[in-house]
Write a protein that holds these residues in place. Structure first.
Motif, PDB file in Angstrom:
ATOM      1  N   ALA A   1       0.828  -1.202   0.000  1.00 30.52           N
ATOM      2  CA  ALA A   1       0.000   0.000   0.000  1.00 30.52           C
ATOM      3  C   ALA A   1       0.865   1.256   0.000  1.00 30.52           C
ATOM      4  O   ALA A   1       0.567   2.238  -0.692  1.00 30.52           O
ATOM      5  CB  ALA A   1      -0.915  -0.003   1.226  1.00 30.52           C
ATOM      6  N   ALA A   2       1.949   1.232   0.785  1.00 27.29           N
ATOM      7  CA  ALA A   2       2.829   2.399   0.851  1.00 27.29           C
ATOM      8  C   ALA A   2       3.502   2.646  -0.496  1.00 27.29           C
ATOM      9  O   ALA A   2       3.642   3.795  -0.936  1.00 27.29           O
ATOM     10  CB  ALA A   2       3.879   2.201   1.937  1.00 27.29           C
ATOM     11  N   ARG A   3       3.922   1.561  -1.154  1.00 27.33           N
ATOM     12  CA  ARG A   3       4.546   1.724  -2.466  1.00 27.33           C
ATOM     13  C   ARG A   3       3.550   2.281  -3.478  1.00 27.33           C
ATOM     14  O   ARG A   3       3.904   3.091  -4.340  1.00 27.33           O
ATOM     15  CB  ARG A   3       5.107   0.383  -2.949  1.00 27.33           C
ATOM     16  N   ALA A   4       2.281   1.837  -3.366  1.00 31.45           N
ATOM     17  CA  ALA A   4       1.249   2.327  -4.283  1.00 31.45           C
ATOM     18  C   ALA A   4       1.015   3.823  -4.065  1.00 31.45           C
ATOM     19  O   ALA A   4       0.874   4.598  -5.024  1.00 31.45           O
ATOM     20  CB  ALA A   4      -0.050   1.546  -4.089  1.00 31.45           C
ATOM     21  N   ARG A   5       0.939   4.256  -2.790  1.00 29.10           N
ATOM     22  CA  ARG A   5       0.720   5.682  -2.507  1.00 29.10           C
ATOM     23  C   ARG A   5       1.900   6.507  -3.012  1.00 29.10           C
ATOM     24  O   ARG A   5       1.727   7.600  -3.546  1.00 29.10           O
ATOM     25  CB  ARG A   5       0.544   5.881  -1.004  1.00 29.10           C
ATOM     26  N   LYS A   6       3.124   5.984  -2.824  1.00 30.85           N
ATOM     27  CA  LYS A   6       4.316   6.702  -3.260  1.00 30.85           C
ATOM     28  C   LYS A   6       4.327   6.850  -4.780  1.00 30.85           C
ATOM     29  O   LYS A   6       4.639   7.920  -5.317  1.00 30.85           O
ATOM     30  CB  LYS A   6       5.563   5.959  -2.789  1.00 30.85           C
ATOM     31  N   ALA A   7       3.941   5.756  -5.482  1.00 32.11           N
ATOM     32  CA  ALA A   7       3.915   5.797  -6.945  1.00 32.11           C
ATOM     33  C   ALA A   7       2.862   6.784  -7.438  1.00 32.11           C
ATOM     34  O   ALA A   7       3.081   7.533  -8.403  1.00 32.11           O
ATOM     35  CB  ALA A   7       3.648   4.398  -7.499  1.00 32.11           C
ATOM     36  N   ALA A   8       1.693   6.795  -6.782  1.00 31.88           N
ATOM     37  CA  ALA A   8       0.625   7.713  -7.180  1.00 31.88           C
ATOM     38  C   ALA A   8       1.052   9.162  -6.972  1.00 31.88           C
ATOM     39  O   ALA A   8       0.769  10.037  -7.807  1.00 31.88           O
ATOM     40  CB  ALA A   8      -0.639   7.408  -6.378  1.00 31.88           C
ATOM     41  N   LYS A   9       1.744   9.425  -5.861  1.00 30.35           N
ATOM     42  CA  LYS A   9       2.198  10.781  -5.588  1.00 30.35           C
ATOM     43  C   LYS A   9       3.222  11.233  -6.611  1.00 30.35           C
ATOM     44  O   LYS A   9       3.158  12.382  -7.093  1.00 30.35           O
ATOM     45  CB  LYS A   9       2.825  10.834  -4.181  1.00 30.35           C
TER      46      LYS A   9
END
Length: 347
Positions: A329-337
């Motif tokens: 989830a953290a990697r997904a949020r980082k990629a989206a940002k």
């Protein structure tokens, strides 16, 4: 070789073709861009019980001598500047300087008495070595301060008793270098001992060669000896294992860097190592074991232990060394940002 985290270089002295850096984590030689650990710095990894006890004794003595100051300081609030690193010319100060009269400042001053004492003793040693070096080149004792006169007299007795002349000094105050292990150090020199000249010289050769001393005299045996001069402010000599380790390091370093030049030559072979301890009214000469085994089993482990301490020690216990891996989830949020930032920049 980086300085340990939090260490601060306090002094860099420039010499022809190299420099010496004195920092919180020891002494370092900078040669051809490479940072080489001083031989004596390597021993910082070993706790020396005698030095610890002496340091405590010096602070205790000072505390008893300064009881009125301690009583006065106990009534003052900390100034807040006790650990300030202000640097001024003599006699100058600023509002950030330690007050030197509050409890915290006086406590620090007493606790650091051993540093001042070691500094004084080191300064004496440097000046005595300067006299000895001058003698080896010029054959005479140069003018010197009265506070080292006793050591200088002891040095003169030593060379006379062993029949040593300036021509017998094959190497004096030379910088030895071992780039492969990242170390360097300054040796006091190499001297040739002639058994035929005096009884003390013959007996030293006898001890080192296991030959009868009279026979050594008769055969005119000589030994090339790596030596290190120590000054000791006491009536009786005392030797330490570190003395042997230091000479073992010097003996097995492959390169001599010629003084005041960038010329390098191979290390001279030697037959043995001795410590010459100069006392205020006497001297003592002690052969030490500085063979290959001492170098490999004693010197190198000390060198490597201190290198690990300065380079990797802090990271070995840091909370940031073993960080938790990012979750999906953290990697997904980082990629989206990151994508949103990129799209905003494109727009």
């Amino acid at each position: 070789m980086p300085i340990a985290a939090g260490a601060e270089a306090v002094l860099t002295r420039e010499f022809p073709f190299h420099s010496v850096e004195e920092s919180d984590d020891g002494r370092w030689y900078i040669i051809d861009g490479q940072r080489l650990m001083s031989v004596t710095t390597a021993f910082k990894a070993a706790a020396k019980r005698g030095l610890v006890e002496k340091s405590a004794s010096l602070s205790a003595e000072l505390a008893f001598d300064q009881i009125p100051l301690i009583v006065s300081a106990s009534r003052r609030k900390p100034c807040g500047n006790t650990w300030s690193r202000c640097k001024h010319e003599d006699g100058e100060s600023c509002e950030r300087c330690p007050c030197r009269v509050c409890r915290a400042c006086v406590q620090r001053w007493i606790a650091e008495q051993h540093n001042r004492e070691w500094g004084r003793r080191a300064d004496e040693g440097v000046r005595v070595h300067d006299v000895a070096e001058w003698w080896s080149y010029h054959g005479e004792i140069k003018d010197h301060d009265a506070d080292i006169a006793g050591y200088v007299t002891s040095f003169q007795s030593y060379v006379a008793d062993y029949g040593i002349t300036p021509d017998d000094v094959l190497l004096a105050e030379a910088l030895l270098v071992h780039r492969k292990i990242g170390a360097a150090g300054q040796t006091d020199g190499i001297v040739r001992i002639h058994a035929e000249r005096t009884e003390k010289a013959a007996k030293l050769v006898s001890r080192l060669t296991q030959t009868n001393w009279r026979k050594a005299q008769k055969q005119k045996l000589t030994l090339d000896v790596l030596f290190d001069i120590k000054t000791r402010e006491a009536e009786e000599p005392k030797f330490y294992p570190e003395n042997a380790l230091q000479l073992a390091g010097y003996r097995h370093f492959p390169v001599i860097r010629v003084k005041n030049s960038d010329t390098e030559v191979p290390m001279l072979p030697v037959d043995a190592g001795v410590i010459v301890q100069l006392l205020p009214h006497d001297y003592a000469v002690r052969p030490v074991v500085c063979d290959r085994a001492t170098y490999e089993n004693g010197f190198l482990p000390h060198l490597n232990a201190y290198r690990w301490t300065t380079e990797d020690g802090a990271a070995a216990v840091s909370s940031r060394t073993f960080v938790l891996p990012e979750t999906v989830a953290a990697r997904a949020r980082k990629a989206a940002k990151e994508q949103a930032v990129a799209e905003g920049a494109a727009a």
